[in-house]
Design a protein around this motif. Structure first.
Motif, PDB file in Angstrom:
ATOM      1  N   ALA A   6       0.857  -1.194   0.000  1.00 13.08           N
ATOM      2  CA  ALA A   6       0.000   0.000   0.000  1.00 13.08           C
ATOM      3  C   ALA A   6       0.887   1.237   0.000  1.00 13.08           C
ATOM      4  N   PRO A   7       0.509   2.253  -0.751  1.00 13.93           N
ATOM      5  CA  PRO A   7       1.338   3.464  -0.779  1.00 13.93           C
ATOM      6  C   PRO A   7       1.295   4.172   0.571  1.00 13.93           C
ATOM      7  N   PHE A   8       2.413   4.756   0.924  1.00 14.52           N
ATOM      8  CA  PHE A   8       2.479   5.531   2.160  1.00 14.52           C
ATOM      9  C   PHE A   8       2.021   6.948   1.845  1.00 14.52           C
ATOM     10  N   ILE A   9       0.990   7.385   2.515  1.00 17.67           N
ATOM     11  CA  ILE A   9       0.479   8.748   2.326  1.00 17.67           C
ATOM     12  C   ILE A   9       0.584   9.464   3.658  1.00 17.67           C
ATOM     13  N   HIS A  10       1.433  10.460   3.689  1.00 12.90           N
ATOM     14  CA  HIS A  10       1.617  11.257   4.903  1.00 12.90           C
ATOM     15  C   HIS A  10       0.471  12.263   4.984  1.00 12.90           C
ATOM     16  N   THR A  11      -0.328  12.156   6.041  1.00 11.39           N
ATOM     17  CA  THR A  11      -1.523  12.982   6.198  1.00 11.39           C
ATOM     18  C   THR A  11      -1.472  13.754   7.506  1.00 11.39           C
ATOM     19  N   HIS A  12      -1.872  15.004   7.456  1.00  8.55           N
ATOM     20  CA  HIS A  12      -2.042  15.810   8.672  1.00  8.55           C
ATOM     21  C   HIS A  12      -3.527  16.100   8.860  1.00  8.55           C
ATOM     22  N   ARG A  39      -1.825  34.283   6.432  1.00 12.93           N
ATOM     23  CA  ARG A  39      -0.823  33.840   7.423  1.00 12.93           C
ATOM     24  C   ARG A  39      -1.235  32.490   8.012  1.00 12.93           C
ATOM     25  N   LEU A  40      -2.506  32.364   8.375  1.00 11.14           N
ATOM     26  CA  LEU A  40      -3.033  31.117   8.927  1.00 11.14           C
ATOM     27  C   LEU A  40      -2.818  29.964   7.954  1.00 11.14           C
ATOM     28  N   MET A  41      -3.215  30.169   6.705  1.00  8.87           N
ATOM     29  CA  MET A  41      -3.097  29.098   5.722  1.00  8.87           C
ATOM     30  C   MET A  41      -1.644  28.815   5.381  1.00  8.87           C
ATOM     31  N   GLY A  42      -0.783  29.825   5.444  1.00  9.48           N
ATOM     32  CA  GLY A  42       0.643  29.594   5.245  1.00  9.48           C
ATOM     33  C   GLY A  42       1.195  28.650   6.296  1.00  9.48           C
ATOM     34  N   SER A  43       0.749  28.828   7.534  1.00  7.55           N
ATOM     35  CA  SER A  43       1.177  27.932   8.617  1.00  7.55           C
ATOM     36  C   SER A  43       0.708  26.505   8.356  1.00  7.55           C
ATOM     37  N   ILE A  44      -0.521  26.379   7.918  1.00  8.91           N
ATOM     38  CA  ILE A  44      -1.075  25.045   7.654  1.00  8.91           C
ATOM     39  C   ILE A  44      -0.373  24.404   6.457  1.00  8.91           C
ATOM     40  N   LEU A  45      -0.146  25.180   5.409  1.00 10.72           N
ATOM     41  CA  LEU A  45       0.483  24.633   4.209  1.00 10.72           C
ATOM     42  C   LEU A  45       1.965  24.322   4.404  1.00 10.72           C
ATOM     43  N   SER A  46       2.566  24.857   5.459  1.00 12.96           N
ATOM     44  CA  SER A  46       3.975  24.547   5.721  1.00 12.96           C
ATOM     45  C   SER A  46       4.151  23.128   6.266  1.00 12.96           C
ATOM     46  N   LEU A  47       3.052  22.492   6.624  1.00 14.22           N
ATOM     47  CA  LEU A  47       3.111  21.105   7.102  1.00 14.22           C
ATOM     48  C   LEU A  47       3.574  20.205   5.966  1.00 14.22           C
ATOM     49  N   LYS A  48       4.525  19.353   6.251  1.00 14.19           N
ATOM     50  CA  LYS A  48       5.061  18.435   5.238  1.00 14.19           C
ATOM     51  C   LYS A  48       4.172  17.200   5.177  1.00 14.19           C
ATOM     52  N   SER A  49       3.258  17.200   4.216  1.00 16.72           N
ATOM     53  CA  SER A  49       2.355  16.066   4.072  1.00 16.72           C
ATOM     54  C   SER A  49       1.817  15.999   2.658  1.00 16.72           C
ATOM     55  N   ASP A  50       1.283  14.826   2.316  1.00 18.53           N
ATOM     56  CA  ASP A  50       0.684  14.628   1.002  1.00 18.53           C
ATOM     57  C   ASP A  50      -0.757  15.112   0.966  1.00 18.53           C
ATOM     58  N   ASP A 122      -4.329  28.493  -3.944  1.00 16.59           N
ATOM     59  CA  ASP A 122      -3.849  27.489  -4.881  1.00 16.59           C
ATOM     60  C   ASP A 122      -2.847  26.575  -4.179  1.00 16.59           C
ATOM     61  N   VAL A 123      -3.122  25.290  -4.200  1.00 15.23           N
ATOM     62  CA  VAL A 123      -2.227  24.322  -3.569  1.00 15.23           C
ATOM     63  C   VAL A 123      -1.947  23.184  -4.534  1.00 15.23           C
ATOM     64  N   ASN A 124      -0.894  22.456  -4.237  1.00 13.94           N
ATOM     65  CA  ASN A 124      -0.506  21.363  -5.118  1.00 13.94           C
ATOM     66  C   ASN A 124      -0.727  19.991  -4.488  1.00 13.94           C
ATOM     67  N   ARG A 125      -1.652  19.931  -3.542  1.00 14.40           N
ATOM     68  CA  ARG A 125      -1.982  18.655  -2.896  1.00 14.40           C
ATOM     69  C   ARG A 125      -3.418  18.711  -2.408  1.00 14.40           C
ATOM     70  N   PRO A 126      -4.009  17.568  -2.151  1.00 12.81           N
ATOM     71  CA  PRO A 126      -5.401  17.572  -1.686  1.00 12.81           C
ATOM     72  C   PRO A 126      -5.539  18.186  -0.290  1.00 12.81           C
ATOM     73  N   ILE A 127      -6.537  19.044  -0.159  1.00 12.39           N
ATOM     74  CA  ILE A 127      -6.891  19.618   1.137  1.00 12.39           C
ATOM     75  C   ILE A 127      -8.383  19.384   1.323  1.00 12.39           C
ATOM     76  N   PHE A 128      -8.737  18.807   2.449  1.00 11.12           N
ATOM     77  CA  PHE A 128     -10.125  18.555   2.774  1.00 11.12           C
ATOM     78  C   PHE A 128     -10.486  19.432   3.967  1.00 11.12           C
ATOM     79  N   VAL A 129     -11.610  20.099   3.872  1.00 12.34           N
ATOM     80  CA  VAL A 129     -12.056  20.993   4.944  1.00 12.34           C
ATOM     81  C   VAL A 129     -13.374  20.471   5.493  1.00 12.34           C
ATOM     82  N   THR A 130     -13.428  20.290   6.814  1.00 12.64           N
ATOM     83  CA  THR A 130     -14.657  19.876   7.462  1.00 12.64           C
ATOM     84  C   THR A 130     -15.210  21.057   8.226  1.00 12.64           C
ATOM     85  N   LYS A 131     -16.427  21.454   7.857  1.00 10.84           N
ATOM     86  CA  LYS A 131     -17.106  22.583   8.489  1.00 10.84           C
ATOM     87  C   LYS A 131     -18.535  22.141   8.766  1.00 10.84           C
TER      88      LYS A 131
END
Length: 135
Positions: A6-12, A39-50, A122-131
């Protein structure tokens, strides 16, 4: 049949309201909600994950921001969040009032999620938002 790994997918999974409270409003140019959300989203996007899952708290309020509440009575000026272009509160006290009020948090979450789904974000990976109860 051959076995495949199974592929390893690093998720935050991000506690969004914890990040909201941890993201300072000081030293922003210009001092707007838009600058703060970036600024908020920059902090979140700095996370190293797929993949990133951003999960907001769920608030149960009637969204009547004009109704007086004990916490808002402490403020010297009325606080109304209407758009990302709006200036941030000038005092830490007013910012804390916003973060301690469910009706204001509902509006703040709406502004943040509107930004995330906007063309500007604009991001280069999947982002899911739960609201609320939606993802």
């Amino acid at each position: 049949m051959s076995e495949r790994e199974a592929p390893f997918i690093h998720t935050h999974v991000v506690d969004a309201m914890k990040m909201v409270r941890a993201t300072p409003i000081s030293k922003l140019k210009p001092p707007t909600y838009h600058s703060w959300v970036k600024r908020l989203m920059g902090s979140i996007l700095s996370l190293k994950s797929d993949v990133i899952h951003i999960v907001f708290d769920r608030y149960f309020v009637d969204n009547d921001l004009s109704r007086p509440s004990k916490s808002r009575k402490k403020s010297n000026s009325p606080i109304n969040i209407s758009s990302l272009a709006q200036s941030l509160p000038t005092t830490k006290e007013d910012w804390q009032l916003i973060l301690s009020n469910d009706a204001y948090n509902c509006k703040l979450v709406q502004l943040i999620t509107d930004f995330i789904i906007s063309d500007e974000f604009d991001v280069n990976r999947p982002i899911f938002v739960t609201k609320d109860n939606k993802c």
